[in-house]
Design a protein around this motif. Structure first.
Motif, PDB file in Angstrom:
ATOM      1  N   GLY A 159       0.819  -1.206   0.000  1.00 29.23           N
ATOM      2  CA  GLY A 159       0.000   0.000   0.000  1.00 29.23           C
ATOM      3  C   GLY A 159       0.850   1.252   0.000  1.00 29.23           C
ATOM      4  N   THR A 160       0.379   2.278   0.678  1.00 28.87           N
ATOM      5  CA  THR A 160       1.055   3.569   0.702  1.00 28.87           C
ATOM      6  C   THR A 160       1.736   3.808   2.048  1.00 28.87           C
ATOM      7  OG1 THR A 160      -0.987   4.655   1.413  1.00 28.87           O
ATOM      8  CG2 THR A 160      -0.542   4.584  -0.960  1.00 28.87           C
ATOM      9  N   ALA A 161       2.594   4.809   2.084  1.00 28.63           N
ATOM     10  CA  ALA A 161       3.344   5.128   3.300  1.00 28.63           C
ATOM     11  C   ALA A 161       2.429   5.722   4.367  1.00 28.63           C
ATOM     12  CB  ALA A 161       4.463   6.103   2.978  1.00 28.63           C
ATOM     13  N   VAL A 162       2.581   5.250   5.581  1.00 27.79           N
ATOM     14  CA  VAL A 162       1.869   5.815   6.723  1.00 27.79           C
ATOM     15  C   VAL A 162       2.824   6.595   7.616  1.00 27.79           C
ATOM     16  CG1 VAL A 162       0.589   5.261   8.840  1.00 27.79           C
ATOM     17  CG2 VAL A 162       0.062   4.057   6.717  1.00 27.79           C
ATOM     18  N   LYS A 163       3.979   5.993   7.907  1.00 32.19           N
ATOM     19  CA  LYS A 163       4.878   6.651   8.857  1.00 32.19           C
ATOM     20  C   LYS A 163       6.303   6.120   8.702  1.00 32.19           C
ATOM     21  CE  LYS A 163       5.156   7.836  13.782  1.00 32.19           C
ATOM     22  NZ  LYS A 163       4.542   7.621  15.119  1.00 32.19           N
ATOM     23  N   ALA A 164       7.274   7.027   8.828  1.00 25.42           N
ATOM     24  CA  ALA A 164       8.680   6.655   8.927  1.00 25.42           C
ATOM     25  C   ALA A 164       9.039   6.568  10.409  1.00 25.42           C
ATOM     26  CB  ALA A 164       9.559   7.694   8.232  1.00 25.42           C
ATOM     27  N   THR A 165       9.761   5.519  10.810  1.00 24.67           N
ATOM     28  CA  THR A 165      10.157   5.385  12.214  1.00 24.67           C
ATOM     29  C   THR A 165      11.675   5.488  12.333  1.00 24.67           C
ATOM     30  OG1 THR A 165      10.371   2.960  12.233  1.00 24.67           O
ATOM     31  CG2 THR A 165       8.167   3.876  12.597  1.00 24.67           C
ATOM     32  N   TYR A 166      12.114   5.884  13.521  1.00 21.07           N
ATOM     33  CA  TYR A 166      13.519   6.185  13.750  1.00 21.07           C
ATOM     34  C   TYR A 166      13.993   5.512  15.041  1.00 21.07           C
ATOM     35  CZ  TYR A 166      11.918   9.886  10.623  1.00 21.07           C
ATOM     36  OH  TYR A 166      11.349  10.561   9.573  1.00 21.07           O
ATOM     37  N   ASP A 167      15.300   5.649  15.317  1.00 18.26           N
ATOM     38  CA  ASP A 167      15.871   5.203  16.597  1.00 18.26           C
ATOM     39  C   ASP A 167      15.512   3.763  16.930  1.00 18.26           C
ATOM     40  OD1 ASP A 167      17.081   7.728  17.165  1.00 18.26           O
ATOM     41  OD2 ASP A 167      15.102   8.484  17.716  1.00 18.26           O
ATOM     42  N   ALA A 168      15.607   2.863  15.932  1.00 13.73           N
ATOM     43  CA  ALA A 168      15.360   1.429  16.145  1.00 13.73           C
ATOM     44  C   ALA A 168      14.002   1.179  16.794  1.00 13.73           C
ATOM     45  CB  ALA A 168      16.481   0.824  16.975  1.00 13.73           C
ATOM     46  N   HIS A 169      12.978   1.857  16.272  1.00  9.66           N
ATOM     47  CA  HIS A 169      11.620   1.696  16.804  1.00  9.66           C
ATOM     48  C   HIS A 169      11.186   0.228  16.827  1.00  9.66           C
ATOM     49  CE1 HIS A 169       7.374   2.745  17.481  1.00  9.66           C
ATOM     50  NE2 HIS A 169       7.086   1.852  16.546  1.00  9.66           N
ATOM     51  N   PHE A 170      11.611  -0.554  15.831  1.00  9.31           N
ATOM     52  CA  PHE A 170      11.262  -1.973  15.762  1.00  9.31           C
ATOM     53  C   PHE A 170      12.419  -2.865  16.225  1.00  9.31           C
ATOM     54  CE2 PHE A 170       8.350  -0.060  12.641  1.00  9.31           C
ATOM     55  CZ  PHE A 170       7.151  -0.579  13.092  1.00  9.31           C
ATOM     56  N   GLY A 171      13.253  -2.344  17.094  1.00 10.97           N
ATOM     57  CA  GLY A 171      14.374  -3.114  17.627  1.00 10.97           C
ATOM     58  C   GLY A 171      15.618  -2.964  16.782  1.00 10.97           C
ATOM     59  N   GLN A 172      16.766  -3.241  17.382  1.00 12.05           N
ATOM     60  CA  GLN A 172      18.044  -3.103  16.705  1.00 12.05           C
ATOM     61  C   GLN A 172      18.385  -4.364  15.916  1.00 12.05           C
ATOM     62  OE1 GLN A 172      21.250  -1.769  19.191  1.00 12.05           O
ATOM     63  NE2 GLN A 172      20.000  -0.229  20.246  1.00 12.05           N
ATOM     64  N   GLY A 173      18.895  -4.165  14.708  1.00 15.28           N
ATOM     65  CA  GLY A 173      19.354  -5.289  13.913  1.00 15.28           C
ATOM     66  C   GLY A 173      20.685  -5.801  14.430  1.00 15.28           C
TER      67      GLY A 173
END
Length: 354
Positions: free
Chosen positions: A68-82
């Motif tokens: 779909g389309t973009a909703v939000k860009a996240t920063y600072d490892a919002h979904f955890g660090q790789g």
């Protein structure tokens, strides 16, 4: 032998094409269309540094993954660090690129996994619901985040937030915001940071939030919303589907609309929603007869640019004395309209785009 060689060559090509096409993935999100962005490079997956990361970059990722389309860009490892390499940094996309690898990137200097970028796309599963209400469009407001479902504190929730909730759930406009656990106490977390919606956002996730949780909220403070709940629209008793008495479906019940404050702006939205062109006229019950169903007394404040009647501002139930004698009707400029005017004699009106 020749056939075997050809088969081996085809298998090699399929593997090569497949590896080349899988160049981005989302990791550690709650749904397939959100998460930490990772790109495939030199035989391994790596993260993207959030420097210069913005909504245009997210648009490319969502399109590439068919999310779909973009909703939000996240920063600072919002979904955890790789844990792998950092493969891209200082990414600059215009938003029209077919893949993230086609965007400009200026290296990864100064980056670490604390800066891993992520995305939320529009095709993520529903992260918002109304619970324990009388119908699907009323209830306690609950939002889903990485930690799970949680209710929203009434100290940080206002009418503009309710506008977005009702719109996102396709439940029309807010009728009432109720605090103090009016729909019962939730059992999960309580989100107590302040949600700051303007009211025109399409999803609650787009709204900005304060970073601190300054309110001491408990489930005693769970907020609830009652939305208008109008789910369908029709024109009844006209010569075709583009003229007639206005009737709205409120959940599973149909009702007529009182003519109180009804104007050409609201009629224009009705015609647009029904793909019937533009509004020609607003008429009373003497045109298309009186209804026999419920009477909805809401007042619709439309500017005429809305695509659905449910997008208009709707006041609480009107105290105007409504009866079926005040049922409103609409005539739209559909491709072909035949109707009857009552002005002392009968005139056949034919409007055609031909």
């Amino acid at each position: 032998m020749e056939n075997c060689l050809m088969l081996m060559f085809l298998c090699y090509m399929i593997k090569l094409i497949t590896s080349d096409s899988v160049s981005v993935r989302l990791v550690n999100g709650s749904y397939p269309c959100d998460g930490r962005v990772e790109v495939y490079n030199d035989g391994q997956w790596g993260t993207v540094c959030h420097y210069y990361w913005d909504i245009a970059d997210v648009e490319v990722v969502c399109r590439e993954l068919d999310c779909g389309t973009a909703v939000k860009a996240t920063y600072d490892a919002h979904f955890g660090q790789g844990s792998g390499p950092i493969s891209m940094g200082f990414v600059i996309c215009s938003g029209s690129e077919p893949a993230l690898k086609d965007c400009t990137s200026y290296g990864t200097g100064g980056c670490n996994h604390g800066y891993d970028a992520g995305v939320i796309c529009s095709d993520s599963e529903q992260r918002l619901r109304l619970v324990d209400g009388l119908h699907l469009c009323s209830g306690r407001v609950e939002m889903f985040r990485t930690e799970g479902w949680g209710s929203v504190c009434d100290a940080v929730f206002d009418q503009q937030d309710a506008e977005v909730v009702c719109k996102q759930l396709d439940c029309g406009a807010p009728v009432q915001v109720l605090g103090a656990a009016a729909f019962g106490k939730g059992k999960g977390r309580v989100w107590s940071e302040e949600i700051q919606c303007r009211g025109n956002e399409s999803q609650i996730d787009i709204c900005s939030r304060s970073s601190s949780q300054k309110y001491n909220c408990s489930h005693d403070n769970d907020v609830g919303v009652i939305c208008s709940g109008y789910t369908d629209l029709r024109l009844v008793n006209g010569s075709d589907s583009c003229s007639g008495r206005v009737e709205l479906q409120y959940l599973d019940k149909w009702g007529t609309v009182c003519d109180a404050c009804w104007d050409i702006g609201a009629a224009s939205v009705v015609c647009k929603q029904l793909n019937c062109g533009i509004a020609v006229s607003v008429v009373g019950s003497d045109w298309f007869g009186e209804g026999s169903v419920e009477i909805w007394a809401d007042v619709f404040d439309c500017d005429g640019n809305e695509t659905k009647l449910s997008e208009c501002s709707i006041s609480s139930w009107s105290r105007a004395e409504c009866s079926h004698r005040r049922d409103v009707g609409v005539i739209c400029s559909s491709e072909h309209i035949h109707t009857t005017l009552k002005s002392g004699f009968r005139i056949k009106l034919h409007i055609s785009t031909n």
